[in-house]
Design a protein around this motif. Sequence first.
Motif, PDB file in Angstrom:
ATOM      1  N   LEU A 212      30.928 -40.829 -40.484  1.00 39.97           N
ATOM      2  CA  LEU A 212      32.234 -41.023 -39.839  1.00 39.97           C
ATOM      3  C   LEU A 212      33.013 -42.120 -40.560  1.00 39.97           C
ATOM      4  CD1 LEU A 212      34.178 -40.346 -37.508  1.00 39.97           C
ATOM      5  CD2 LEU A 212      32.861 -41.884 -36.040  1.00 39.97           C
TER       6      LEU A 212
ATOM      7  N   GLN B 264      28.553 -32.799 -43.811  1.00 38.47           N
ATOM      8  CA  GLN B 264      29.377 -33.112 -42.647  1.00 38.47           C
ATOM      9  C   GLN B 264      30.757 -33.670 -42.964  1.00 38.47           C
ATOM     10  OE1 GLN B 264      27.829 -35.374 -39.471  1.00 38.47           O
ATOM     11  NE2 GLN B 264      25.722 -35.124 -40.079  1.00 38.47           N
TER      12      GLN B 264
ATOM     13  N   VAL C  26      33.997 -31.596 -42.357  1.00 37.69           N
ATOM     14  CA  VAL C  26      34.246 -31.228 -40.955  1.00 37.69           C
ATOM     15  C   VAL C  26      34.719 -32.456 -40.156  1.00 37.69           C
ATOM     16  CG1 VAL C  26      33.187 -30.333 -38.834  1.00 37.69           C
ATOM     17  CG2 VAL C  26      32.595 -29.319 -41.039  1.00 37.69           C
ATOM     18  N   ILE C  27      34.123 -33.609 -40.422  1.00 37.03           N
ATOM     19  CA  ILE C  27      34.549 -34.826 -39.725  1.00 37.03           C
ATOM     20  C   ILE C  27      35.967 -35.213 -40.143  1.00 37.03           C
ATOM     21  CG2 ILE C  27      34.035 -37.260 -39.270  1.00 37.03           C
ATOM     22  CD1 ILE C  27      31.120 -36.677 -39.961  1.00 37.03           C
TER      23      ILE C  27
ATOM     24  N   GLU D 278      38.426 -33.359 -38.185  1.00 37.41           N
ATOM     25  CA  GLU D 278      38.504 -33.892 -36.826  1.00 37.41           C
ATOM     26  C   GLU D 278      39.316 -35.200 -36.803  1.00 37.41           C
ATOM     27  OE1 GLU D 278      37.670 -32.759 -33.905  1.00 37.41           O
ATOM     28  OE2 GLU D 278      38.010 -34.629 -32.794  1.00 37.41           O
TER      29      GLU D 278
ATOM     30  N   GLY E 168      42.883 -34.463 -37.262  1.00 45.01           N
ATOM     31  CA  GLY E 168      43.438 -33.552 -36.247  1.00 45.01           C
ATOM     32  C   GLY E 168      43.821 -32.196 -36.815  1.00 45.01           C
ATOM     33  N   LEU E 169      43.115 -31.751 -37.859  1.00 46.05           N
ATOM     34  CA  LEU E 169      43.447 -30.480 -38.505  1.00 46.05           C
ATOM     35  C   LEU E 169      42.391 -29.418 -38.223  1.00 46.05           C
ATOM     36  CD1 LEU E 169      44.506 -31.785 -42.049  1.00 46.05           C
ATOM     37  CD2 LEU E 169      45.986 -31.186 -40.112  1.00 46.05           C
ATOM     38  N   PRO E 170      42.788 -28.133 -38.256  1.00 46.05           N
ATOM     39  CA  PRO E 170      41.780 -27.068 -38.131  1.00 46.05           C
ATOM     40  C   PRO E 170      40.947 -27.009 -39.408  1.00 46.05           C
ATOM     41  CG  PRO E 170      43.922 -26.115 -38.614  1.00 46.05           C
ATOM     42  CD  PRO E 170      44.140 -27.590 -38.424  1.00 46.05           C
ATOM     43  N   HIS E 171      39.751 -26.453 -39.292  1.00 39.17           N
ATOM     44  CA  HIS E 171      38.901 -26.373 -40.475  1.00 39.17           C
ATOM     45  C   HIS E 171      38.085 -25.093 -40.472  1.00 39.17           C
ATOM     46  CE1 HIS E 171      35.673 -27.656 -37.702  1.00 39.17           C
ATOM     47  NE2 HIS E 171      34.890 -26.998 -38.534  1.00 39.17           N
TER      48      HIS E 171
ATOM     49  N   SER F 114      34.254 -23.914 -42.584  1.00 42.99           N
ATOM     50  CA  SER F 114      33.238 -24.415 -43.506  1.00 42.99           C
ATOM     51  C   SER F 114      32.539 -23.271 -44.214  1.00 42.99           C
ATOM     52  CB  SER F 114      32.221 -25.266 -42.744  1.00 42.99           C
ATOM     53  OG  SER F 114      31.518 -24.476 -41.823  1.00 42.99           O
TER      54      SER F 114
ATOM     55  N   LEU G 252      43.518 -19.078 -40.630  1.00 41.13           N
ATOM     56  CA  LEU G 252      43.880 -20.360 -40.033  1.00 41.13           C
ATOM     57  C   LEU G 252      45.196 -20.870 -40.591  1.00 41.13           C
ATOM     58  CD1 LEU G 252      41.334 -23.150 -41.174  1.00 41.13           C
ATOM     59  CD2 LEU G 252      41.662 -21.039 -42.377  1.00 41.13           C
ATOM     60  N   PRO G 253      45.904 -21.669 -39.778  1.00 36.52           N
ATOM     61  CA  PRO G 253      47.198 -22.187 -40.228  1.00 36.52           C
ATOM     62  C   PRO G 253      46.998 -23.377 -41.169  1.00 36.52           C
ATOM     63  CG  PRO G 253      46.703 -23.048 -38.051  1.00 36.52           C
ATOM     64  CD  PRO G 253      45.574 -22.121 -38.417  1.00 36.52           C
TER      65      PRO G 253
END
Lengths: 323, 256
Positions: free
Chosen positions: B96, B127, B130-131, B134, B137-140, B142, B170-171
């Motif tokens: 993180l 990871q 993907v983190i 998050e 604040g975006l879509p993802h 993998s 996805l946008p």
Amino acid sequence: MSGVLVVVEQHAGRIARISWEACAAAQHLGAQLSLPVSAVIVGAQVEAQISEVAARGLPRVARIEHPLLAQYTADGFTLALEQFVKAEQPDYIVFPHTYQVRDYAPALAARLGQVLISDVVAIGDGPVFTRQLLQGRLNGSYRHVGTGPCIISVQAGAFRAGETEKCAAEVTVVSPTIDPTQIRTKPGEPFRGSSQTVDLGSAQLIVSVGRGIKDAANIPIVQELATALGAELAASRPICDNGWLPMERQIGSSGQTVSPKLYLAVGISGAIQHLVGMKGSQCVVAINKDPDAPIFEVADYGIVGDLFEVVPALSAALKAAKG
Amino acid sequence: MKIIVAIKQVPERDAQVRINAAGKWIEEVDLQYALNESDAYALEEALQLKEKHGGEVTVVSAGPERVGQTIREALAKGADRAIYVASNDLGSRDALGVARLLAAAIQPENPDLILTGLQSEDLGLGQTGVILAEVLGLPHASLILHVEKTETGLTVKRELEEGWFQTIELPTPAVLTIQSGGNKLRYATLMGIKRAKIKEVRQVTASDLGVDVPPVVLMEGVTMPHKQKSTQMLGGSPKEAAAALVEKLKFEVRVL
Ligand SMILES: Cc1cc2nc3c(=O)[nH]c(=O)nc-3n(C[C@H](O)[C@H](O)[C@H](O)COP(=O)(O)OP(=O)(O)OC[C@H]3O[C@@H](n4cnc5c(N)ncnc54)[C@H](O)[C@@H]3O)c2cc1C
Ligand SMILES: Nc1ncnc2c1ncn2[C@@H]1O[C@H](COP(=O)(O)O)[C@@H](O)[C@H]1O
């Protein structure tokens, strides 16, 4: 609730088998810390699978259900579990390390201010979690130091899914609040890759080649060995990624799973994603120049040496032996 | 399309692994480094998208000074510019913490697309991308092998287990973690290597970015895995080892 929560994964109504290994890890953790273990399963309609989960000796099982969870999306599953975890406040959350979990558990953890300890292979006192580094050449020990839930995922094959005493679990149904606009991705139906014309699954003898072969031009060396042995030729992922052998000959988590009488690994390091595809083999032989290569961990016989010397010598010896 | 690619420098695959004196990580003296494999595929995907649709490819990498070499390599392959996040203490950050650092460096760029590798070869966390999504604040999505730009965003091909795949729409802006094997990798040309020398590498430090948060997960130490299985090692010259193996295959394994 305080305790250990295990997240069971299902696909189209069937529970992913590695979920039982996650249950075993959760029960191990629960026993070690004297904490109760409960399970949760997420989907649109998971009623049919719940009895299977409940039969695993878990006192409590929750069904998280919502029509928007019918198909897996990272957004949907993250939201659903975020709400559940905030309400239940488990001390530990255990996931099976699947492609699906890889896709959303890191985001879920971040949203909870946590970090997923991924791909755990052992749990020691503390608890201290062991995971592999450098593709299996090193182990690292990890500890959760913050407040809030400690979240882990367990690697396939690390914990044995044992028989457990049956008990009547208390089943609860939970409906999360999800708005369609919160799901930003649109997943399509799964489809198969290229037509599979070689079935390595029924091969008795396999010679498998890895990046140690260095160049496409050297493939004939192992092809000759396979021919001398009467074996099928297979490969690790980088060989297929490079287009040196077709994708359908790839062994591993994203390729084929095989269980021949003999699996001869040439210049393959033995990363977990490769091992899961071949560790059901009756006899494994490894040829590798690195005596510490993880492939020797699963090998019955090993030759430490340069494959460019060993393989031609082996082909010659086989031809001589077969007459 | 404005694309950011996060690239990580990792120890070369064939490097000799020795644990350092503190038992916290491997001995780094004399270690050779390389670009993480799936990051090379992420860079390739970005360069191909740029060739099709125009735009710009920026690479971002966090780490100690030696990372500069890997950044130059990416620039030589065709990235337009780079952001170097100077940091000597990445080892004390958790996933993180690293993702927050990268996010803070990337955010002001306002990219349409952020690509990372699927997994690093050293820590193997799988990871960070993907983190990163998050945190931003975006879509993802993998495990991606192919990316196509559409009217409204992207259509991507995702790898599933055991030879299955799936398409996801996805946008943009979005984060994708790229799996190896989707494209053929390019080599840097001589011209590329020359040009890389004059391309912009903007340096920021972790303290500039102001994202120092205490870790919630700590790696306490490393150990060599102890062997659980007793493997019969066949020694001698290649010829002797080969002969010994043939004997075993004949009389013990009985496959000849
Ligand atoms: C999600 C995911 C899915 C994956 N799926 C798969 C999969 O299905 N199948 C798969 O195989 N991998 C898969 N991988 C990749 C996997 O993690 C490894 O990167 C890969 O298996 C390594 O292949 P390798 O052993 O051939 O190469 P390396 O790891 O590079 O190993 C090469 C080996 O050759 C040895 N060597 C080098 N030169 C010589 C020589 N002259 N003589 C003898 N030995 C030599 C080296 O010591 C080394 O051990 C996946 C990874 C991820 C993240
Ligand atoms: N220090 C870093 N600098 C740049 N990118 C990174 C760094 N660490 C991780 N990444 C990116 O995140 C991906 C996944 O890394 P990991 O989560 O460590 O497996 C890598 O393939 C890189 O694309």
